[in-house]
Every structure is written in C-alpha cells, then in structure tokens.
Design an enzyme around this catalytic site. Structure first.
Site, mmCIF file in Angstrom:
data_model
loop_
_atom_site.group_PDB
_atom_site.id
_atom_site.type_symbol
_atom_site.label_atom_id
_atom_site.label_comp_id
_atom_site.label_asym_id
_atom_site.label_seq_id
_atom_site.Cartn_x
_atom_site.Cartn_y
_atom_site.Cartn_z
ATOM 1 N N CYS A 3 -17.576 29.827 36.854
ATOM 2 C CA CYS A 3 -18.513 30.958 36.843
ATOM 3 C C CYS A 3 -19.909 30.390 36.637
ATOM 4 O O CYS A 3 -20.120 29.186 36.852
ATOM 5 C CB CYS A 3 -18.119 31.994 35.792
ATOM 6 N N ARG A 9 -16.539 34.488 31.854
ATOM 7 C CA ARG A 9 -15.399 34.697 32.756
ATOM 8 C C ARG A 9 -14.476 33.485 32.880
ATOM 9 O O ARG A 9 -13.262 33.605 32.659
ATOM 10 C CB ARG A 9 -15.905 35.099 34.160
ATOM 11 N N ASP A 119 -19.936 39.831 36.485
ATOM 12 C CA ASP A 119 -20.537 39.147 35.334
ATOM 13 C C ASP A 119 -20.675 40.132 34.161
ATOM 14 O O ASP A 119 -21.415 41.114 34.282
ATOM 15 C CB ASP A 119 -21.910 38.626 35.781
HETATM 16 P P1 4NP Z 1 -20.344 33.752 32.871
HETATM 17 O O1 4NP Z 1 -21.446 34.772 32.316
HETATM 18 O O2 4NP Z 1 -20.903 33.189 34.152
HETATM 19 O O3 4NP Z 1 -19.155 34.619 33.108
HETATM 20 O O4 4NP Z 1 -20.151 32.714 31.793
HETATM 21 C C1 4NP Z 1 -22.786 34.432 32.162
HETATM 22 C C2 4NP Z 1 -23.190 33.792 31.017
HETATM 23 C C3 4NP Z 1 -24.528 33.480 30.853
HETATM 24 C C4 4NP Z 1 -25.446 33.822 31.830
HETATM 25 C C5 4NP Z 1 -25.033 34.447 32.990
HETATM 26 C C6 4NP Z 1 -23.691 34.756 33.150
HETATM 27 N N1 4NP Z 1 -26.825 33.515 31.634
HETATM 28 O O5 4NP Z 1 -27.633 33.895 32.495
HETATM 29 O O6 4NP Z 1 -27.179 32.886 30.628
#
Ligand code: 4NP
Length: 148
Positions: A3, A9, A119
């Site tokens: 991700c 995720r 997300d």
């Molecule tokens: P992930 O969620 O991709 O599912 O781990 C996110 C975690 C952090 C960020 C974006 C998505 N961020 O922009 O910091």
C-alpha cells in the site's frame, strides 16, 4: 502486500494472509511494504492493530518498510491495494521489473474489475472495519485460487 504507507492496509493483509496460510499448512513467505517512506520503521496504525486483534491476529511486531526493486526478485506475487499503489510499483520497478507478478489485490475476488481496498488513513474506525472485511475476502480468494 503493498500500500502507500505500510501502516494501515498492507500490514493487515500481511497478518491475515500469514494467519490463513498457517491454518492451511502452506509454506509461503509473506511480507508487506509501502511505496512511500513517511512511516518507515513504524508499527501498524492503532486501528489496524485493533481490528486484527479482534480477529485473533497480532500484527503489533510488524514494522513499515519501503517497497523496493528487490521485492520483484524476492517474491512470486505482488499485490497492490489500489491503482495509485500499482502506478508507484511500476515506477519503482522500472523497465526491468517483471510486472506480470503484480496485480490489484481485489482482482483475486473479482477478476479484472480493478476494485480498490480504499485508503482508511484519514477516516474513522468504520473505514478500517470495511478494509479488514475486503482483505479477509481477498486472502481467502488468494488461497483458493492458488490451487487452481
Ligand atoms: P496505507 O494508508 O497506505 O494503507 O498504509 C496510508 C497511510 C499513510 C498515508 C497514506 C495512506 N500518508 O499519507 O501518510
């Protein structure tokens, strides 16, 4: 399992698939990574840990790392949680990467439909519940489809 941040995720996907693979007696190596570096070294998001714990899966020891070209060498299959992640994987892989190893995670459930695991980072707990349910279905499908 890939991700963006490797804190919401893909850590759930890593924990859930590892748990199911063990139950099925399969000897697979499973890991997760993020295409962005903001959260490298961090434990999974509090709500990702909470929802997994509610399902009997402990992901508290996992730490975020960045997806790299070497993952194309180390792994047979690479799952992107959403289209933006897939685009980043393509950029990181460059012209030498075997993109046939890469697919959107939810395509294991609905082949070719290109559905995302959304997300949940900027949302509330209900978003994490929805993500968990999608990932649970996806991991079941991965195990079912591999025996075809
Ligand atoms: P992930 O969620 O991709 O599912 O781990 C996110 C975690 C952090 C960020 C974006 C998505 N961020 O922009 O910091």
């Amino acid at each position: 399992m890939v991700c963006l941040g490797n804190i919401c995720r893909s850590p759930i996907a890593e924990g859930v698939l590892r748990h199911k693979v063990k139950e099925h007696g399969l000897n697979w190596t499973i890991d997760s990574a993020g295409t962005e570096s903001y959260h490298v070294g961090e434990a999974p998001h509090r709500l990702s840990q909470k929802i997994c714990k509610e399902h009997g899966i402990d992901i508290s020891h996992q730490r975020a790392r960045e997806f790299t070209f070497s993952d194309f060498i180390s792994y047979d299959k690479i799952y992107a949680m959403a289209a933006d992640v897939l685009d980043e994987i393509k950029l990181i892989g460059g012209p030498l990467a075997d993109m046939t190893k890469v697919d959107l995670f939810m395509n294991e459930v609905h082949k070719g439909k290109n559905e995302p695991v959304p997300d949940p980072y900027y949302g509330q707990e209900d978003g994490f519940v929805k993500v968990y349910d999608l990932i649970d279905k996806g991991c079941d499908a991965i195990i079912k489809n591999q025996s075809k």
